[in-house]
Design an enzyme around this catalytic site. Sequence first.
Site, PDB file in Angstrom:
ATOM      1  N   HIS A 123       0.884  -1.174   0.000  1.00 16.07           N
ATOM      2  CA  HIS A 123       0.000   0.000   0.000  1.00 16.07           C
ATOM      3  C   HIS A 123       0.921   1.222   0.000  1.00 16.07           C
ATOM      4  CE1 HIS A 123      -3.505   2.475   1.666  1.00 16.07           C
ATOM      5  NE2 HIS A 123      -2.460   3.286   1.705  1.00 16.07           N
ATOM      6  N   ASN A 125      -8.312  10.118  -0.112  1.00 16.93           N
ATOM      7  CA  ASN A 125      -8.787  10.678   1.147  1.00 16.93           C
ATOM      8  C   ASN A 125      -8.661  12.195   1.071  1.00 16.93           C
ATOM      9  OD1 ASN A 125      -7.352   7.879   2.811  1.00 16.93           O
ATOM     10  ND2 ASN A 125      -9.508   8.270   2.513  1.00 16.93           N
ATOM     11  N   ARG A 182      -8.612  14.631   3.158  1.00 18.29           N
ATOM     12  CA  ARG A 182      -8.360  15.190   4.492  1.00 18.29           C
ATOM     13  C   ARG A 182      -6.916  14.931   4.867  1.00 18.29           C
ATOM     14  NH1 ARG A 182      -7.590  10.346   6.839  1.00 18.29           N
ATOM     15  NH2 ARG A 182      -8.923   8.649   6.143  1.00 18.29           N
TER      16      ARG A 182
HETATM   17  P1  ADP Z   1     -10.708   1.654   3.341  1.00 18.25           P
HETATM   18  O1  ADP Z   1     -11.154   2.956   2.796  1.00 18.25           O
HETATM   19  O2  ADP Z   1     -11.794   0.880   4.013  1.00 18.25           O
HETATM   20  O3  ADP Z   1      -9.466   1.760   4.170  1.00 18.25           O
HETATM   21  P2  ADP Z   1      -9.195   0.872   0.956  1.00 18.25           P
HETATM   22  O4  ADP Z   1      -9.816   0.813  -0.377  1.00 18.25           O
HETATM   23  O5  ADP Z   1      -8.287   2.014   1.273  1.00 18.25           O
HETATM   24  O6  ADP Z   1     -10.346   0.757   2.064  1.00 18.25           O
HETATM   25  O7  ADP Z   1      -8.395  -0.473   1.216  1.00 18.25           O
HETATM   26  C1  ADP Z   1      -7.815  -0.751   2.480  1.00 18.25           C
HETATM   27  C2  ADP Z   1      -6.872  -1.927   2.373  1.00 18.25           C
HETATM   28  O8  ADP Z   1      -7.566  -3.102   1.895  1.00 18.25           O
HETATM   29  C3  ADP Z   1      -5.742  -1.728   1.388  1.00 18.25           C
HETATM   30  O9  ADP Z   1      -4.663  -1.004   1.922  1.00 18.25           O
HETATM   31  C4  ADP Z   1      -5.381  -3.166   1.080  1.00 18.25           C
HETATM   32  O10 ADP Z   1      -4.646  -3.733   2.146  1.00 18.25           O
HETATM   33  C5  ADP Z   1      -6.742  -3.865   1.037  1.00 18.25           C
HETATM   34  N1  ADP Z   1      -7.295  -3.869  -0.338  1.00 18.25           N
HETATM   35  C6  ADP Z   1      -8.254  -3.065  -0.841  1.00 18.25           C
HETATM   36  N2  ADP Z   1      -8.480  -3.314  -2.152  1.00 18.25           N
HETATM   37  C7  ADP Z   1      -7.671  -4.324  -2.494  1.00 18.25           C
HETATM   38  C8  ADP Z   1      -7.418  -5.064  -3.721  1.00 18.25           C
HETATM   39  N3  ADP Z   1      -8.071  -4.796  -4.852  1.00 18.25           N
HETATM   40  N4  ADP Z   1      -6.466  -6.035  -3.692  1.00 18.25           N
HETATM   41  C9  ADP Z   1      -5.779  -6.310  -2.565  1.00 18.25           C
HETATM   42  N5  ADP Z   1      -5.980  -5.672  -1.389  1.00 18.25           N
HETATM   43  C10 ADP Z   1      -6.898  -4.693  -1.345  1.00 18.25           C
END
Ligand code: ADP
Length: 442
Positions: free
Chosen positions: A207, A288, A290
């Site tokens: 990430h 995000n 913010r």
């Molecule tokens: P939130 O807004 O709930 O935090 P995100 O879309 O930012 O959700 O995703 C949070 C985490 O979930 C990511 O950092 C990753 O670890 C996992 N994740 C989300 N989408 C995927 C994907 N397509 N493939 C693998 N992991 C994912």
Amino acid sequence: MFKKILIANRGEIALRVLRACRELGIKTVAIHSDVDESAMHVRMADESICVGPASAQSSYLNIPAIITAATLTDADAIHPGYGFLSENQRFAEIIEEHNIKFIGPSSEHIKMMGNKIDAKKIMDDSGVPTVKGINDLSNKEKINDFIKNVKYPIIVKAASGGGGKGMRVVTEDDDLEKSIKEAKIEAKKSFNDENVYLEKFLTSPKHIEIQVLCDSHGNVVTLGERDCSIQRKHQKLIEESPSSVLNETERDKISDLCRKAMKKINYEGVGTLEFLYENNEFYFMEMNTRLQVEHPVTEMVTGIDLVKEQILVATGEKLQINQSDISLNGNSIECRINAEHPESFIPSPGKITQYHQPGGLGVRVDSAVYDGYSIPSNYDSMIGKLITYGSNRQEALKKMTRALEEYVIMGINTNIQLHQKIIKSDEFTKGNYDINFMSKFN
Ligand code: ADP
């Protein structure tokens, strides 16, 4: 310049904003619930006002009470911090209607990015690479085509999602329908929006997110990246900047795309574009709109005070920083200190009977707790952030190891020992980790 800012938050982030205000010569108003009467953000603010009882719904999320507090105290701007109302479009809109400045983007931008499906579409249109996905789940044939194309595993995600809620990983056809149903129920419960979509699930990505800062005159800068791959239950635990896997060319390329996208939508304020990074490719997930919890690691390596900049651009000032002024120097790591059981992650509220926080060169603690403070059970379990800085990653790691050893918090459970184990692990030391790190870690 603003004369007085109301900070619509609590805990460490309320203090962080308050400190920036003080340095800018701006008076502050703290809001609080009745259990937070003796909290540090209340003690340090110039004025404070109780906005309701303990439950977040009745206090920190209570829009009429917060607007009334701002009106009564004559605040000319509201800083939402992160969490609570920071990405609530209606809140930003109401503030604007009251001729108070919301320190953040316009309510339209919050709305635009609040729906992850729309956000992905906008980024796609701007040339930012996104994760392959399908939004219309009404047509079974189309879903089947999508799955045939990208292959399992896939992930079901909530359009209005946040905090890792409403997600389900699916590995086979038999589980698909059930997972969509479950994700919808969870999404409806958590976000009052049952809209879900499917995405290719990347099996071992990092990430990595890019920080942007934009003024209201069309000037946009990016401030490098943060690697936030150490997560549990899809929530971040440790973040660092820069990422140890990116080279300058990759950084410049993705940053450039982010700047172009922000210019295209006329974004204003600070923001973060979140990506998955696998096999040297970036895939946009969400934005995000913010300040992020992990913003300090960016501040440490760029030397730029993001909160001050955020306040300044909200006044309508032009950015004084050009892209060429920004360079990433050294390395910074942040450990989120949570009041929780280190293994079960069950929150551990209660009284802190002894408290000693680390210090020294290259060590920063952003926290609002103190000796004798009682952590209420009503809010998030994160009670502080320990941030270290070194001229290289090795140095930042050494400082983190030393600072974690020095940190004493008695009377409650914390995840300090867990951080110690992670920091000294082989994989973390090498920087060679992805989002699965915690699931394999014991
Ligand atoms: P939130 O807004 O709930 O935090 P995100 O879309 O930012 O959700 O995703 C949070 C985490 O979930 C990511 O950092 C990753 O670890 C996992 N994740 C989300 N989408 C995927 C994907 N397509 N493939 C693998 N992991 C994912």
